[in-house]
Design a protein around this motif. Structure first.
Motif, PDB file in Angstrom:
ATOM      1  N   CYS A  21       5.896 -65.472 -30.190  1.00  0.00           N
ATOM      2  CA  CYS A  21       5.883 -66.768 -30.094  1.00  0.00           C
ATOM      3  C   CYS A  21       6.346 -67.369 -31.507  1.00  0.00           C
ATOM      4  N   GLU A  23       8.217 -66.103 -33.672  1.00  0.00           N
ATOM      5  CA  GLU A  23       9.729 -65.785 -34.004  1.00  0.00           C
ATOM      6  C   GLU A  23      10.398 -66.840 -33.206  1.00  0.00           C
ATOM      7  N   GLN A  24      10.092 -67.231 -32.092  1.00  0.00           N
ATOM      8  CA  GLN A  24      10.727 -67.878 -31.132  1.00  0.00           C
ATOM      9  C   GLN A  24      10.663 -69.528 -31.430  1.00  0.00           C
ATOM     10  N   PRO A  25      11.793 -70.384 -30.948  1.00  0.00           N
ATOM     11  CA  PRO A  25      11.401 -71.795 -31.219  1.00  0.00           C
ATOM     12  C   PRO A  25      10.344 -72.280 -30.578  1.00  0.00           C
ATOM     13  N   ILE A  26       9.709 -73.289 -30.836  1.00  0.00           N
ATOM     14  CA  ILE A  26       8.551 -73.989 -30.100  1.00  0.00           C
ATOM     15  C   ILE A  26       8.837 -74.302 -28.918  1.00  0.00           C
ATOM     16  N   GLN A  27      10.153 -74.783 -28.487  1.00  0.00           N
ATOM     17  CA  GLN A  27      10.302 -75.326 -27.186  1.00  0.00           C
ATOM     18  C   GLN A  27      10.417 -74.120 -26.087  1.00  0.00           C
ATOM     19  N   ALA A  28      10.389 -72.700 -26.707  1.00  0.00           N
ATOM     20  CA  ALA A  28      10.700 -71.957 -25.724  1.00  0.00           C
ATOM     21  C   ALA A  28       9.808 -71.914 -24.674  1.00  0.00           C
ATOM     22  N   CYS A  31       6.438 -69.545 -24.512  1.00  0.00           N
ATOM     23  CA  CYS A  31       5.653 -69.783 -25.778  1.00  0.00           C
ATOM     24  C   CYS A  31       4.708 -71.175 -25.519  1.00  0.00           C
ATOM     25  N   ARG A  32       5.061 -71.809 -24.639  1.00  0.00           N
ATOM     26  CA  ARG A  32       4.654 -73.296 -24.494  1.00  0.00           C
ATOM     27  C   ARG A  32       2.882 -73.305 -24.396  1.00  0.00           C
ATOM     28  N   TRP A  35       1.783 -72.498 -28.132  1.00  0.00           N
ATOM     29  CA  TRP A  35       1.788 -73.460 -29.021  1.00  0.00           C
ATOM     30  C   TRP A  35       0.704 -74.545 -28.769  1.00  0.00           C
TER      31      TRP A  35
END
Length: 128
Positions: A21, A23-28, A31-32, A35
């Motif tokens: 998560c 490495e992924q963008p926050i909006q993925a 991964c919500r 975050w």
């Protein structure tokens, strides 16, 4: 031992999930939850730090105020208390007394003290 291995596996899964998560963008969408949990933890720890600092500041201010009040109370001069504790030894015997009278009074006082501190008479014990 199995419980420890289960916890270790669980922590390793969370560590893997966190590294993915990050490495992924926050909006993925996957991964919500990560975050959300990270933000709650961050703001919760920040709030605790602020509360501890505020508590210490308030505690320090209260102690300082109490110390200042005590200092003001000690600084007040109580003339009656000072007068009550002043040395009056010069007034103990009037100058009109003769040396014999002073000696007689001292002897009486010493004899009274000796009589008050006199040990009891011999104790009688029944001998069988």
């Amino acid at each position: 031992m199995e419980v420890a291995k289960a916890w270790l596996d669980y922590l390793l899964q969370w560590a893997t999930y966190a590294s993915v998560c990050i490495e992924q963008p926050i909006q993925a969408p996957a991964c919500r939850p990560f975050w959300t949990l990270a933000m709650f933890a961050f703001f919760g720890i920040g709030a605790l730090v602020v509360l501890v600092i505020a508590w210490r500041i308030v505690s320090y201010r209260r102690k300082l105020a109490a110390a200042l009040r005590a200092e003001l109370e000690r600084a007040e001069v109580n003339h009656d208390a000072i007068a009550a504790r002043r040395w009056n030894g010069d007034k103990a015997y009037s100058a009109e007394l003769s040396a014999e009278e002073v000696e007689r009074r001292v002897r009486e006082a010493v004899e009274q003290r000796h009589a008050a501190n006199k040990p009891p008479g011999s104790i009688v014990v029944d001998k069988k």
